[in-house]
Design an enzyme around this catalytic site. Structure first.
Site, PDB file in Angstrom:
ATOM      1  CB  CYS A 156     -16.356  17.756  43.959  1.00  0.00           C
ATOM      2  SG  CYS A 156     -16.564  17.565  42.191  1.00  0.00           S
ATOM      3  CB  CYS A 176     -23.868  19.143  41.306  1.00  0.00           C
ATOM      4  SG  CYS A 176     -22.474  20.263  40.754  1.00  0.00           S
TER       5      CYS A 176
HETATM    6  N1  DGL Z   1     -19.643  17.612  40.754  1.00  0.00           N
HETATM    7  C1  DGL Z   1     -19.873  18.966  40.960  1.00  0.00           C
HETATM    8  C2  DGL Z   1     -19.679  18.812  42.511  1.00  0.00           C
HETATM    9  O1  DGL Z   1     -20.118  17.908  43.309  1.00  0.00           O
HETATM   10  C3  DGL Z   1     -18.943  19.866  40.310  1.00  0.00           C
HETATM   11  C4  DGL Z   1     -17.851  19.804  39.450  1.00  0.00           C
HETATM   12  C5  DGL Z   1     -17.762  20.908  38.710  1.00  0.00           C
HETATM   13  O2  DGL Z   1     -18.549  21.043  37.712  1.00  0.00           O
HETATM   14  O3  DGL Z   1     -17.071  21.711  38.855  1.00  0.00           O
HETATM   15  O4  DGL Z   1     -19.305  19.949  43.132  1.00  0.00           O
END
Ligand code: DGL
Length: 255
Positions: free
Chosen positions: A184, A73
């Site tokens: 993301c 993430c």
């Molecule tokens: N999947 C996450 C990232 O790579 C974040 C998504 C979120 O919860 O806003 O930033």
């Protein structure tokens, strides 16, 4: 010892785009995936809150005996990677970051769009990454609030997601970019819709492959690689409804 799983953490389902690369690069490893869908999205929350949630989940995952942690993430990496490393100095901790360096390698004087959450783009970590390349490239930050929710409900294509993308990218697409960085881990699941909006020209890049290779390198260096039979994958979530668990399976096997 080497049979212990590698923990893979995300705010929700996006980290599955990293897990599938990890399985490809490290097919003999056991993985324990945890998605915090009950609290997703993280990207619009204050840094302190993102940090606290990430630290709490890391503690649980290490308490379950994981030999390494992949923060799949970008948002959690930006908010908490330094604290995680300070708290667990003897653990292998890898955090995904927007693949800006890769994009600059491909297009040394190019125009590069970075799509990511608001939190990732406002953090010092991203500013430092951007400073390294801003002299040579035209780097455009594109915060995309609202996109993560499409993935969390399994809506990966269609007119609604394309309309949202058009709206969010309208100021960034005044000139055709050379590359679009998916900063993301949810966004790779929207690749088809993103392609429809940005057109055929730009290369679309993400950091999953680099993160998987870095994980392998670190485990090898520490003598912690597992070898022999294919590994097992356990998927867990803070919102373990049948719909979410089915969606996890679907995303993990998505092309
Ligand atoms: N999947 C996450 C990232 O790579 C974040 C998504 C979120 O919860 O806003 O930033």
């Amino acid at each position: 010892m080497n049979n212990r799983p590698i923990a893979v953490f995300d705010s929700g389902l996006g980290g599955l785009s990293v897990l599938r690369e990890l399985i490809r690069v490290l097919p003999e490893e056991n993985f324990l995936y945890f998605g915090d869908s009950a609290n997703a999205p993280y990207g619009g929350k204050p840094t302190e809150e993102i940090r606290a949630m990430t630290l709490r989940h890391a503690e649980d995952l290490f308490a379950r005996g994981c030999k390494a942690l992949v923060v799949a993430c970008n948002t959690a990496t930006s908010a908490a990677i330094n604290d995680l490393r300070a708290q667990y100095p003897n653990k292998i901790i890898i955090g995904i970051e927007p693949a800006l360096k890769l994009a600059v390698t491909h297009y040394p004087a190019g125009r590069i769009l970075v799509m990511a959450t608001e939190a990732t783009l406002r953090e010092r970590k991203f500013a430092a990454l951007m400073e390294r390349f801003a002299q040579q490239c035209d780097i455009v930050k594109c915060p995309c609030p609202g996109l993560v929710e499409f993935v969390e409900r399994g809506e990966l294509q269609g007119s609604a997601v394309e309309a949202a993308l058009r709206e969010e990218l309208k100021d960034c697409l005044t000139e055709t970019p050379d590359a679009v960085v998916l900063g993301c881990t949810h966004y790779p699941f929207l690749r088809g819709a993103i392609r429809a909006v940005v057109g055929e020209t730009p290369e679309i890049l993400d950091g999953a492959d680099g993160t998987a290779k870095e994980t392998k390198r670190r485990l090898l260096e520490a003598g912690l690689l597992r070898a022999g039979s294919p590994g097992k994958v356990e998927l867990t979530n803070s919102l373990p409804t049948p719909e979410i668990m089915r969606l996890c399976e679907r995303l993990l096997s998505a092309e």
